[in-house]
Design an enzyme around this catalytic site. Sequence first.
Site, PDB file in Angstrom:
ATOM      1  N   ASN A 216       6.902  -3.619   7.889  1.00  0.00           N
ATOM      2  CA  ASN A 216       7.434  -2.887   9.043  1.00  0.00           C
ATOM      3  C   ASN A 216       7.340  -3.752  10.294  1.00  0.00           C
ATOM      4  OD1 ASN A 216       4.773  -2.331  10.364  1.00  0.00           O
ATOM      5  ND2 ASN A 216       4.440  -1.284   8.415  1.00  0.00           N
ATOM      6  N   ASP A 285       3.353   3.493   3.634  1.00  0.00           N
ATOM      7  CA  ASP A 285       3.070   4.755   2.943  1.00  0.00           C
ATOM      8  C   ASP A 285       3.423   4.655   1.461  1.00  0.00           C
ATOM      9  OD1 ASP A 285       2.141   6.089   5.183  1.00  0.00           O
ATOM     10  OD2 ASP A 285       4.172   6.636   5.820  1.00  0.00           O
ATOM     11  N   LYS A 295      10.608 -13.728  -9.848  1.00  0.00           N
ATOM     12  CA  LYS A 295      11.658 -13.391  -8.874  1.00  0.00           C
ATOM     13  C   LYS A 295      12.758 -12.566  -9.563  1.00  0.00           C
ATOM     14  CE  LYS A 295      14.871 -15.429  -5.658  1.00  0.00           C
ATOM     15  NZ  LYS A 295      15.740 -16.564  -5.417  1.00  0.00           N
ATOM     16  N   ASP A 312      -4.001   6.925   1.725  1.00  0.00           N
ATOM     17  CA  ASP A 312      -4.111   7.059   3.181  1.00  0.00           C
ATOM     18  C   ASP A 312      -5.530   6.640   3.585  1.00  0.00           C
ATOM     19  OD1 ASP A 312      -4.623   8.209   5.814  1.00  0.00           O
ATOM     20  OD2 ASP A 312      -2.659   9.142   5.559  1.00  0.00           O
ATOM     21  N   ILE A 313      -5.613   5.463   4.207  1.00  0.00           N
ATOM     22  CA  ILE A 313      -6.934   4.871   4.502  1.00  0.00           C
ATOM     23  C   ILE A 313      -7.707   5.751   5.484  1.00  0.00           C
ATOM     24  CG2 ILE A 313      -8.123   2.818   5.388  1.00  0.00           C
ATOM     25  CD1 ILE A 313      -5.539   1.228   4.638  1.00  0.00           C
ATOM     26  N   PHE A 329      -3.784   6.946  14.953  1.00  0.00           N
ATOM     27  CA  PHE A 329      -2.600   6.736  15.779  1.00  0.00           C
ATOM     28  C   PHE A 329      -1.445   7.437  15.085  1.00  0.00           C
ATOM     29  CE2 PHE A 329      -2.817   3.682  19.343  1.00  0.00           C
ATOM     30  CZ  PHE A 329      -4.190   3.519  19.367  1.00  0.00           C
ATOM     31  N   LYS A 343      -0.663  16.149  12.274  1.00  0.00           N
ATOM     32  CA  LYS A 343      -1.287  14.981  11.638  1.00  0.00           C
ATOM     33  C   LYS A 343      -2.791  14.966  11.906  1.00  0.00           C
ATOM     34  CE  LYS A 343       1.721  11.528  11.379  1.00  0.00           C
ATOM     35  NZ  LYS A 343       2.555  10.424  11.842  1.00  0.00           N
ATOM     36  N   LYS A 347      -5.437  15.160   8.896  1.00  0.00           N
ATOM     37  CA  LYS A 347      -6.353  14.031   8.624  1.00  0.00           C
ATOM     38  C   LYS A 347      -7.766  14.297   9.134  1.00  0.00           C
ATOM     39  CE  LYS A 347      -2.523  10.779   8.471  1.00  0.00           C
ATOM     40  NZ  LYS A 347      -2.195   9.420   8.085  1.00  0.00           N
TER      41      LYS A 347
HETATM   42  N1  CTP Z   1      -2.625   5.548   7.957  1.00  0.00           N
HETATM   43  C1  CTP Z   1      -3.540   5.051   7.045  1.00  0.00           C
HETATM   44  N2  CTP Z   1      -3.166   4.786   5.770  1.00  0.00           N
HETATM   45  C2  CTP Z   1      -1.922   5.042   5.347  1.00  0.00           C
HETATM   46  C3  CTP Z   1      -0.970   5.563   6.263  1.00  0.00           C
HETATM   47  C4  CTP Z   1      -1.361   5.803   7.570  1.00  0.00           C
HETATM   48  O1  CTP Z   1      -4.690   4.814   7.419  1.00  0.00           O
HETATM   49  N3  CTP Z   1      -1.582   4.772   4.084  1.00  0.00           N
HETATM   50  C5  CTP Z   1      -3.080   5.857   9.321  1.00  0.00           C
HETATM   51  C6  CTP Z   1      -2.438   5.020  10.408  1.00  0.00           C
HETATM   52  O2  CTP Z   1      -3.185   3.846  10.648  1.00  0.00           O
HETATM   53  C7  CTP Z   1      -2.479   5.955  11.599  1.00  0.00           C
HETATM   54  C8  CTP Z   1      -2.335   7.317  10.984  1.00  0.00           C
HETATM   55  O3  CTP Z   1      -2.722   7.175   9.617  1.00  0.00           O
HETATM   56  O4  CTP Z   1      -3.693   5.926  12.275  1.00  0.00           O
HETATM   57  C9  CTP Z   1      -0.978   7.926  11.069  1.00  0.00           C
HETATM   58  O5  CTP Z   1      -0.008   7.026  10.580  1.00  0.00           O
HETATM   59  P1  CTP Z   1       1.535   7.401  10.654  1.00  0.00           P
HETATM   60  O6  CTP Z   1       2.334   6.308  10.008  1.00  0.00           O
HETATM   61  O7  CTP Z   1       1.916   7.826  12.035  1.00  0.00           O
HETATM   62  O8  CTP Z   1       1.540   8.712   9.787  1.00  0.00           O
HETATM   63  P2  CTP Z   1       1.586   8.960   8.261  1.00  0.00           P
HETATM   64  O9  CTP Z   1       0.315   9.593   7.855  1.00  0.00           O
HETATM   65  O10 CTP Z   1       1.991   7.734   7.526  1.00  0.00           O
HETATM   66  O11 CTP Z   1       2.727  10.072   8.189  1.00  0.00           O
HETATM   67  P3  CTP Z   1       4.318   9.912   8.503  1.00  0.00           P
HETATM   68  O12 CTP Z   1       4.664   8.503   8.098  1.00  0.00           O
HETATM   69  O13 CTP Z   1       4.923  10.950   7.655  1.00  0.00           O
HETATM   70  O14 CTP Z   1       4.502  10.166   9.969  1.00  0.00           O
END
Ligand code: CTP
Length: 407
Positions: A216, A285, A295, A312-313, A329, A343, A347
């Site tokens: 990303n 995600d 390849k 989700d960490i 964040f 969110k 979380k």
């Molecule tokens: N995060 C994480 N591990 C993941 C995905 C997200 O730790 N696999 C954490 C990000 O570092 C951030 C928070 O979760 O602090 C929210 O991330 P965000 O991308 O905004 O939300 P998602 O939980 O991924 O949900 P969505 O993509 O549907 O908005």
Amino acid sequence: MHNQAVDTPVAIKKLVLGITGGIAAYKSAEFVRLLVKQGIAVQVVMTEAAHHFITPVTMQALSGKRVYTYMWDAGIPNGMPHIELSREADAILIAPASADFIAKLVHGRADDLLSTLCLARDCPLLVAPAMNRQMWEHPATQRNIAQLLADGVTVLGPESGEQACGETGLGRMSEPEALLDMLLAFQQPKLLQGKRILLTAGPTIEAIDPVRAITNFSSGKMGYAIARVAQEMGAEVTLVSGPTRLAPPRGVALVNVSSAGQMLEAVMQCVASQDIFISVAAVADYKPANPSAQKIKKSEQSLTLELEPTVDILSAVSSLPQPPFCVGFAAESEQLLEHAEAKRKRKRLPLLVANLVQDSMGRDEAGVTLLDDDGHHVFARAPKMEIALKLLQHIASRLQPSPRKTP
Ligand code: CTP
């Protein structure tokens, strides 16, 4: 003693910059320029030896003030330069500080204007050593540095690298930008002293095959800014970072990772001893379910990749039996507050920082809204360093004074 109190900020508006005899004196010219740009009034005082390396005319032009060297200068109003010049200074910084000058400070000698100023001061003293590797490593210098630290003097650097004498090693004076950073850090109230902070930052990269990946646009700027400011506020910082182009912040333990899986592993390895976890990383995600070892070859057919969710960490950390203070964040592209609050609940976070993707990703500035049990706190658009400072101040105000965790 001139030890900086733990939470007393030192606001340096007027600085006496002492320059002693060393080749690194050429860096002091650039350093003065940066200080002046920062709005700090700089009074340069040079030793006689420093004149061999850089001229007072250069330093005068850059600082906009007359440069002093000699004790018996009739141009000083009350004829007592050692009192007059340090009276209004908020701090004295010696850069470069030669091995000889450091030895002089240790013994409280006062045989020239600069050493006398250091002895007659009532403000903090900082030194940026600069010398040959062997001089720095010599037990006498190391003893002297230890004594200066014990006397409450702040030592900035030195760095390791190529030296003017052709050798490589520790002893190089820190670069002007780094010196400025350290000076700004010195002024920061130590609100997070004794706290351990773990941060994630940057993007992750999920391999499709050996040459392709899903990633990303995260630059890592916000996470790195928070890491830097947290360190300046006295915290012990570990930064688990996905690939970025950013220089690691000084004094921060950096763990480089690439994928979400590696980031999870690195976080879980050290989270138990942490007081605060700030999850800034834009973690993927989804990742390819079956990355190819070879390849993938092009064909006429369309290609479908099967993706599977990553862990989700942040949720994994916040659901630990004794989680650190967790800060998330939320990058949203619409309905910022609704999505962010959902969110935060999902979380189980005491604090969430919401921002619009289009407003902050990759940029040097951001505007954010903090969501916690007290409601919303809007931080207007500002440089990320400033947002980082306000966020960490907010976190510090929310922390319970708790006994230090053991690893
Ligand atoms: N995060 C994480 N591990 C993941 C995905 C997200 O730790 N696999 C954490 C990000 O570092 C951030 C928070 O979760 O602090 C929210 O991330 P965000 O991308 O905004 O939300 P998602 O939980 O991924 O949900 P969505 O993509 O549907 O908005």
